[in-house]
Design a protein around this motif. Structure first.
Motif, short mmCIF file in Angstrom:
data_model
loop_
_atom_site.label_atom_id
_atom_site.label_comp_id
_atom_site.label_asym_id
_atom_site.label_seq_id
_atom_site.Cartn_x
_atom_site.Cartn_y
_atom_site.Cartn_z
N GLY A 269 31.77 50.16 49.52
CA GLY A 269 32.81 50.69 48.66
C GLY A 269 34.22 50.39 49.11
O GLY A 269 35.12 50.18 48.29
N SER A 271 35.33 47.75 50.42
CA SER A 271 35.68 46.34 50.23
C SER A 271 36.29 46.06 48.86
O SER A 271 36.68 44.92 48.58
CB SER A 271 34.44 45.46 50.41
OG SER A 271 33.52 45.64 49.33
N ALA A 272 36.38 47.06 47.99
CA ALA A 272 36.94 46.84 46.65
C ALA A 272 38.40 46.40 46.71
O ALA A 272 38.90 45.78 45.76
CB ALA A 272 36.80 48.11 45.81
N SER A 273 39.09 46.71 47.79
CA SER A 273 40.50 46.36 47.92
C SER A 273 40.67 44.91 48.36
O SER A 273 40.07 44.48 49.35
CB SER A 273 41.18 47.29 48.93
OG SER A 273 42.47 46.82 49.27
N ASP A 274 41.49 44.15 47.63
CA ASP A 274 41.80 42.78 48.05
C ASP A 274 42.46 42.76 49.42
O ASP A 274 42.34 41.79 50.17
CB ASP A 274 42.72 42.11 47.02
CG ASP A 274 42.00 41.80 45.72
OD1 ASP A 274 40.77 41.63 45.75
OD2 ASP A 274 42.67 41.72 44.67
N ARG A 299 34.14 38.54 49.07
CA ARG A 299 33.59 39.83 48.69
C ARG A 299 32.16 39.64 48.17
O ARG A 299 31.87 38.68 47.45
CB ARG A 299 34.44 40.49 47.60
CG ARG A 299 33.92 41.86 47.17
CD ARG A 299 34.77 42.50 46.09
NE ARG A 299 36.08 42.90 46.61
CZ ARG A 299 37.20 42.29 46.37
NH1 ARG A 299 37.22 41.23 45.58
NH2 ARG A 299 38.35 42.71 46.87
N GLY A 303 27.50 44.42 44.29
CA GLY A 303 27.78 45.85 44.38
C GLY A 303 26.58 46.65 44.83
O GLY A 303 25.83 46.23 45.73
N ASP A 304 26.35 47.77 44.17
CA ASP A 304 25.28 48.67 44.57
C ASP A 304 23.88 48.13 44.25
O ASP A 304 22.88 48.70 44.69
CB ASP A 304 25.44 50.03 43.88
CG ASP A 304 26.65 50.80 44.40
OD1 ASP A 304 27.11 50.48 45.51
OD2 ASP A 304 27.13 51.69 43.68
#
Length: 325
Positions: A269, A271-274, A299, A303-304
């Motif tokens: 979760g 890692s969503a930030s650039d 990235r 995801g999940d």
């Protein structure tokens, strides 16, 4: 072009600490899926009948019978014997799991072979087969979340080692020899204890100026709040952000040095930030010795669903891990 072969479906389970994701998976697609509460503080034996019932429900939804599936793949948050599939330890979740013979359970209940794998390794396999790791047989993946997970793929083989723990405990490698003792592994100053969602509140509250910071007013202390408030100039949050980015960069760089990948995938979760991806990439390129060139840092793409899709490959590849590198 040859038509894509339709393989028999796989019953898949991604057994997390908060939720258990279940699915009937075929050719990289979840034909039917459902999530149930994990209740990981309770015996796993209590959840097995529920898991079996949901699989039967999902098979009806997908229009297949359990007996027509090719096998079962399970992702589990622990270390397991690579040959027998028996769980070797627990990390405060499903404390009875070491007593369960999953392969016997699957055979008796469904007549199907079962493969069980560490959750970080299963996520890496999913990305390798269907996500951001496609067409690359030398991968490292880290997950940034409640804890710090890791896994490695070398020459097209998921790295397991003699006892099943190769590459998956990178988050518990020492990054601060003067740090605190990890509540999970007992190591001193491990990466997970230095910068993870689980350890963040304690670090934040121990900092000078915390009571005056914007973070002290938040209902939940997590990295979403830290990055948001750091962007507003909050001193404590900026310090927490920068320290954490340094830890994650060093964590990833150590894995590059250990496993020589072509590509590093960042999941979880956080890692969503650039900003996170860019900081880790910059740290690796500046500090990891790679005289052949720069490793790609990307990235993760699934995801999940990564571990759940990895379970399909696991369910089709039941060769004992002892025969693999």
């Amino acid at each position: 072009m040859f038509p894509k072969i339709a393989l028999d479906p796989i019953l898949a389970a991604d057994t997390g600490g908060t939720i258990i994701k279940l699915g009937v998976v075929q050719n990289g697609t979840v034909l039917a899926g459902k999530s149930i509460p994990a209740q990981s503080d309770r015996p796993l034996a209590e959840r097995l009948p529920v898991i079996a019932g949901v699989w039967r429900e999902l098979c009806r939804e997908a229009g297949v019978a359990p007996r027509d599936c090719a096998g079962i793949g399970i992702s589990f948050p622990s270390i397991m014997n690579p040959v027998t599939g028996r769980i070797l330890t627990h990390f405060g979740k499903y404390v009875d799991a070491m007593e369960i013979d999953f392969k016997r359970w699957a055979k008796d209940l469904f007549g199907l072979p079962l493969t069980i794998e560490n959750d970080a390794r299963a996520a890496l396999i999913g990305e390798w087969q269907y996500g951001a790791g496609r067409n690359c047989d030398n991968l490292v993946m880290i997950t940034l979340g409640t804890g710090l997970g890791s896994a490695a793929l070398i020459n097209g083989h998921p790295l397991r080692g003699k006892h099943g723990q190769a590459a998956i405990l990178g988050g518990h490698s020492t990054l601060n020899h003067a740090g605190a003792i990890c509540r999970v592994c007992g190591n001193i100053g491990c990466a997970e204890n230095e910068a993870s969602t689980a350890s963040l509140p304690l670090h934040a509250k121990s900092m000078t100026g915390f009571e005056q910071s914007l973070l002290a007013r938040e209902a939940t202390i997590d990295y979403m709040a830290v990055f948001r408030l750091a962007a507003l100039g909050d001193r404590v949050c900026r310090q927490l952000r920068d320290q954490s980015l340094g830890v994650w960069g060093a964590f990833a760089a150590n894995l590059v040095l250990a496993y020589d990948p072509e590509r590093v995938l960042i999941g979880g979760g956080i890692s969503a930030s650039d900003e996170v991806i860019g900081a880790i990439r910059e740290y690796i390129h500046q500090h990891a010795l790679t005289p052949w060139g720069k490793v790609a840092v990307e990235r993760a793409g699934l995801g999940d669903d990564a571990a759940l899709l990895g379970c399909e490959w696991l369910g089709r590849n039941t060769t004992p891990a002892a025969t693999l590198p």
